[in-house]
Design a protein around this motif. Sequence first.
Motif, PDB file in Angstrom:
ATOM      1  N   SER A 256      34.756  43.901  37.606  1.00 43.06           N
ATOM      2  CA  SER A 256      34.125  43.119  38.677  1.00 43.06           C
ATOM      3  C   SER A 256      34.872  43.299  39.994  1.00 43.06           C
ATOM      4  N   THR A 258      36.302  41.192  41.637  1.00 39.08           N
ATOM      5  CA  THR A 258      37.546  40.420  41.682  1.00 39.08           C
ATOM      6  C   THR A 258      38.544  40.871  40.604  1.00 39.08           C
ATOM      7  N   GLU A 260      38.071  41.324  37.273  1.00 35.14           N
ATOM      8  CA  GLU A 260      37.883  40.956  35.856  1.00 35.14           C
ATOM      9  C   GLU A 260      37.391  42.182  35.080  1.00 35.14           C
TER      10      GLU A 260
END
Length: 430
Positions: A256, A258, A260
């Motif tokens: 992701s 961010t 993840e």
Amino acid sequence: MSTSTGASRASKSPEHVVVAGAGMVGLSTAWYLQERGVRVTIVDRTGVAAGASWGNAGWISPALTLPLPEPAVLSYGVRAMMSPSSPVYVPLAADRRLLQFLVGFARHCTPARWRAAMAIFAELNRDALSAYDVLGTGGTAGHEVREPIRDADPFLAGFASVEDRKVLVDELAHVVSSGGEVDYELLTGDEIRSLEPTLGAGVRAGVRMLGQRFINPPAYVASLAESVVRRGAELVSGFDVVDVNDFGANGVEVVSATGERLRADAVVLATGTWLGELARSYGVKRVVQAGRGYSFTVVPEQMPKNPIYFPVQRVACTPLGDRLRVAGMMEFRRPDAPLDPRRINAIVEAARPMFTGVDWTARQEEWVGSRPCTADGLPLVGATRSPRVHVAGGHGMWGIALGPLTGRMVADGLTGHALPTYARHLDPLR
Ligand SMILES: Cc1cc2nc3c(=O)[nH]c(=O)nc-3n(C[C@H](O)[C@H](O)[C@H](O)COP(=O)(O)OP(=O)(O)OC[C@H]3O[C@@H](n4cnc5c(N)ncnc54)[C@H](O)[C@@H]3O)c2cc1C
């Protein structure tokens, strides 16, 4: 349904699959994977129905589910396409990818290519409704989709003149000669108004089609998501996939924005008009271009019970219970461009003469969304050059009608089941 086993590139059935994209196509894929006993995690960068699956017309209409590139589109001419009030709009400042799409699109607007695509759509349409019906029964894994699929009884098309009607009548004749099925009859202005009193004096001819269906798209997709979760899926919102890593026999990983990371045995990219961004590095060369459409709702004095289509104006109307959704436009622009109020006005001006008893200033739910369009008008369904990375998308105008069928094909391809012979036309690597 004719089948062949050769179309699948999957080696063995995965236990856990990540589906990127919680639109009609991604959720249908998740649902059918569950039918095949696969555990599913769905990720979406926003949430359920954040893309085109929200504000569309919700038609499941085999008579009208036809390829977008058609000879008539070219007859609009380049000048018409550049006018903001034209139902098909291309901005002057087209970028490289849009030009690539438009050149390919124009090439597929020849009568011969259109006929070939029509024959493929006839096959898809033959299986599309049954793939929907299974969702309503709960299939083998249970937890049916509760939101109903409605029969359009009848599905009406309205025209300002008998001459205008010829376009649709010719098209329906082509559907039949391509192997499709259509049951329809012609109506006078008075006859169509007696069926749908909200239609105004501007409608002077009509067509009544049988055997078509429709849904309330936001309600249906929410219900599909609920069903998939009840069947055991994990649904993760706010997960913006920026990368997909393929570790061969060790599976895949989606990453992701961010940072993840989610591991699984395989991934299905069902990210709508954004499909190309992730699929390109897995050999999918076809451009997926945003064909932006607009919609809003109004509350007519006499609510229509069934969908109404104005083919010449390219306006699609669908009752959503207590309000009428009015949709239209095909704007080839980047998907994140802001809503352009001129397009909403163009839809209003096209629809206004066809209705009576509608306050067009009392519009609600104004919306713009992107149809994921391919230049040849065919979806991209199946394995990429990695057997662990599949794509499901590129349905252009018809991802609602063809979502469940697509989900079934992707699930079957991933789990080594036989695929219909027409699946080869949808090969993402074509
Ligand atoms: C005005 C209009 C009317 C229409 N009418 C009809 C109709 O009557 N019948 C019909 O069959 N079709 C219709 N369509 C077409 C239909 O809406 C689309 O073909 C269909 O919704 C596409 O579904 P999808 O799941 O592929 O994409 P989408 O619904 O766009 O879903 C894609 C999802 O992926 C997510 N996503 C994108 N990128 C990422 C990422 N990197 N990471 C994580 N998530 C991501 C998005 O947030 C989105 O939720 C219409 C479209 C429009 C615009």
